[in-house]
Structure formats: structure tokens, C-alpha cells
Design an enzyme around this catalytic site. Structure first.
Site, PDB file in Angstrom:
ATOM      1  N   ASP A 193     -10.824   3.138   4.143  1.00 49.60           N
ATOM      2  CA  ASP A 193     -11.175   1.715   4.066  1.00 49.60           C
ATOM      3  C   ASP A 193     -12.693   1.522   3.911  1.00 49.60           C
ATOM      4  OD1 ASP A 193      -9.314  -0.387   4.139  1.00 49.60           O
ATOM      5  OD2 ASP A 193      -8.809   0.016   6.238  1.00 49.60           O
ATOM      6  N   LYS A 228       0.838  -1.206   0.000  1.00 46.80           N
ATOM      7  CA  LYS A 228       0.000   0.000   0.000  1.00 46.80           C
ATOM      8  C   LYS A 228       0.874   1.257   0.000  1.00 46.80           C
ATOM      9  CE  LYS A 228      -3.802  -2.463   2.190  1.00 46.80           C
ATOM     10  NZ  LYS A 228      -4.586  -2.820   3.369  1.00 46.80           N
ATOM     11  N   GLN A 259      -4.440  -1.557   9.658  1.00 47.48           N
ATOM     12  CA  GLN A 259      -4.465  -2.879   9.042  1.00 47.48           C
ATOM     13  C   GLN A 259      -5.111  -3.899   9.989  1.00 47.48           C
ATOM     14  OE1 GLN A 259      -3.633  -3.449   5.885  1.00 47.48           O
ATOM     15  NE2 GLN A 259      -3.989  -5.637   5.977  1.00 47.48           N
TER      16      GLN A 259
HETATM   17  N1  GUN Z   1      -7.105  -6.750   6.179  1.00 50.34           N
HETATM   18  C1  GUN Z   1      -7.497  -7.468   5.091  1.00 50.34           C
HETATM   19  N2  GUN Z   1      -8.056  -6.653   4.169  1.00 50.34           N
HETATM   20  C2  GUN Z   1      -8.013  -5.409   4.673  1.00 50.34           C
HETATM   21  C3  GUN Z   1      -8.423  -4.145   4.178  1.00 50.34           C
HETATM   22  O1  GUN Z   1      -8.979  -3.992   3.084  1.00 50.34           O
HETATM   23  N3  GUN Z   1      -8.196  -3.086   5.006  1.00 50.34           N
HETATM   24  C4  GUN Z   1      -7.618  -3.228   6.219  1.00 50.34           C
HETATM   25  N4  GUN Z   1      -7.452  -2.122   6.967  1.00 50.34           N
HETATM   26  N5  GUN Z   1      -7.234  -4.385   6.714  1.00 50.34           N
HETATM   27  C5  GUN Z   1      -7.419  -5.467   5.933  1.00 50.34           C
END
Ligand code: GUN
Length: 295
Positions: A121, A54, A98
Site C-alpha cells: 500500500d 482486489k 483495508q
Molecule cells: N481504503 C481506501 N483506500 C485504501 C487503500 O488504497 N488501501 C487500503 N489499505 N485501504 C484503503
């Protein structure tokens, strides 16, 4: 028949090129630089690699990105204080914590603490509520990426029988919700299957589109699908390690066998994964434009 492979890598590349141009224009015309912070608690290897990807993508697009990595024993109070700090930081438009978080931290409490305006998100209940109502909001990244893949591949969804496998808040519930709405890549009839579904194969066999988001490698087999089905595989399962130490990945779908019956299928890796990250970037750019009063 062998399926047309939907390349998330290629679709993501096209969207990233559009975003790079948009970020450059924001800077040149308005002196606006979108800012993203990722917060990782602990050392889960999959989470580490997602967060690194990311930040790398943000950087490549000209988005300001900060990465905070905290030890696994970080307290909930300290994490909440950090979220609050970034809520008030004008350089930061998007905050991503995350998931999953260590067990001693209440995930819901942390997600609720993020300013909904910075919730790139799309996990905050304000954004979830707006999404369900079909209002303007940040769409959660993986479902948003799936809609783009379907749209850009020309898959007809109106009136289609869509079977979603998996009822998570991150993928299953939102994609089911979005695809039943009156919208592009929507207007479908949805069946949402999960671990307690009595006869999964009976549902998948009549599906025009299958979206698999379960986390069980190769669980959807060729005998479970009909000819011509469209398959979106959200699974990213680590099934081993190569000699060079790289994770070997498999989706939730038995790709080699199912591609012989499907009309379209996404691979793993290179399918939904690159789209998730790209839609996060899109949401971050949207957040920066909103904060600057440009939309
Ligand atoms: N863990 C797995 N997928 C995601 C996501 O799209 N966003 C976040 N913050 N954590 C995740």
C-alpha cells in the site's frame, strides 16, 4: 468542447496484461509466485467490495491471494499478531490491511507493524519517507494510478498549475508530493486545498489540472473550472441504490457539466478506481521480485 474521457478501465487493462505476462514469466523462469493477503476487519460494504475486487484481480493475474475477514470486535492485539504472522510467511509478499479500521484499533500502530518490504500500500513511514525523498519504494496505489493515467493520456504536467483538493494521507498529500518532484507526470506547481481553504473556487478556476479527492459528491461544479482543464476525479461516493441492489456512484466532480469545459476528465466509475487496484498488483509483483533477489 466536450472532454476526452480518460478510461481507467482501459489503461488498467493494458497494465494488467503486462503484469499477467510478467507473473507467468516469473513462474516459468524463477518458480516465483507473488503472494498477497488482504485483511478486512468488520463489515463496511464499500470496504467489502474493494477487498473482493482486489482478490479477484490478483487471482486473474496469477497472483496467489489470501483473504482474511475478521469480526468488527477483533482486538488490536489479535490484529497485530496476524500482521506479524504474515510478515514471517514466505508465500506472502504483500500485506494489505483495508482502511478504515474500527475505532477501537489504532490504525497507525497497525500500519507501522507491517514489514516495509511487504507494505504494498506504501503507507508505512519508511515508504512514505522514501517517496518524499524520491527514492525507490512502493508508491501508494491511488496516486501511482493517477500518475499512470496522466502519463498514458499524454497530459503535460511540467510547469502546470495543479490544484489538489483533499489532504488525506492516502491520496491528497502523496499526489501533491509526487507531482512536484522532478519525474514523469511531475514538475508541476502544486496548490493543496482542504476543508479550511478560504476560497476554493478561486484556486480551482486557475488550475490546469484538478485532482479531487474529498468524498463529497459532485462538489466541483462547472463554474469552478476554466476551459480546457484536466480533471482527475478520485471520489467514489455512494449516492443511492439501484432497483437491483447495486450502489449508484458519483464522483467529487459534477461530471456531466464539467466535461463540457474540460479537455480531459476521468469518469466515476471506470476512472481512478480500476487503476488503484492495478497498481496494488504492480507493487505486489515488485515485492515478489525484490524478495527473490531479482531486483
Ligand atoms: N481504503 C481506501 N483506500 C485504501 C487503500 O488504497 N488501501 C487500503 N489499505 N485501504 C484503503
Amino acid at each position: 468542447m466536450s472532454a476526452k474521457i480518460i478510461s481507467g478501465t482501459e489503461v488498467a487493462k493494458a497494465i494488467r496484461e503486462e503484469l499477467t505476462a510478467e507473473v507467468a514469466e516469473l513462474k516459468a523462469k524463477h518458480n516465483v509466485v507473488p503472494g498477497l493477503v488482504t485483511i478486512l476487519v468488520g463489515e463496511d460494504p464499500a470496504s467489502q467490495s474493494y477487498v473482493a475486487a482486489k482478490n479477484k484481480t490478483a487471482h486473474a493475474l496469477g497472483i496467489h491471494s489470501e483473504q482474511v475477514t475478521l469480526p468488527a470486535d477483533t482486538s488490536e492485539t489479535d490484529l497485530l499478531a496476524l500482521v506479524d504472522k504474515f510478515n514471517k510467511d514466505p508465500k506472502i509478499n504483500g500485506i494489505l490491511v483495508q482502511l478504515p479500521l474500527p475505532k477501537h484499533i489504532n490504525e497507525t500502530k497497525v500500519l507501522y507493524a507491517i514489514d516495509p518490504e511487504k507494505d504494498v500500500d506504501g503507507f508505512h513511514p519508511v515508504n512514505v519517507g522514501k517517496m518524499v525523498l524520491g527514492e525507490q519504494c512502493y508508491l501508494p496505489c491511488t496516486p501511482h494510478g493517477i500518475l499512470e493515467l496522466l502519463k498514458r493520456s499524454g497530459v503535460k504536467t511540467s510547469g502546470a498549475e495543479v490544484v489538489v483538493i483533499g489532504r488525506s494521507n492516502i491520496v491528497g498529500k502523496p499526489i501533491a508530493n509526487l507531482m512536484l518532484q522532478k519525474r514523469e507526470a511531475g514538475d508541476a506547481t502544486i496548490t493543496l486545498c482542504h476543508t479550511r481553504t478560504r476560497d476554493l473556487a478561486a484556486h480551482t478556476r486557475r488550475a490546469d489540472i484538478i485532482i479531487a479527492a474529498v468524498g463529497v459528491p459532485k462538489m466541483v461544479t462547472a463554474d469552478m473550472v476554466k476551459d480546457g482543464v484536466v480533471v482527475i476525479d478520485v471520489g467514489v461516493n455512494r449516492i443511492g441504490m439501484s432497483e437491483s441492489g447495486k450502489a449508484i456512484l458519483a464522483g467529487d466532480v459534477d461530471f456531466d457539466a464539467v466535461k463540457e469545459k474540460a479537455s480531459f476528465i476521468t469518469p466515476v466509475p471506470g476512472g481512478v478506481g480500476p487503476m488503484t487496484i492495478t497498481m496494488l498488483m504492480k507493487n505486489t509483483v515488485q515485492a515478489a521480485k525484490q524478495a527473490a533477489g531479482l531486483i
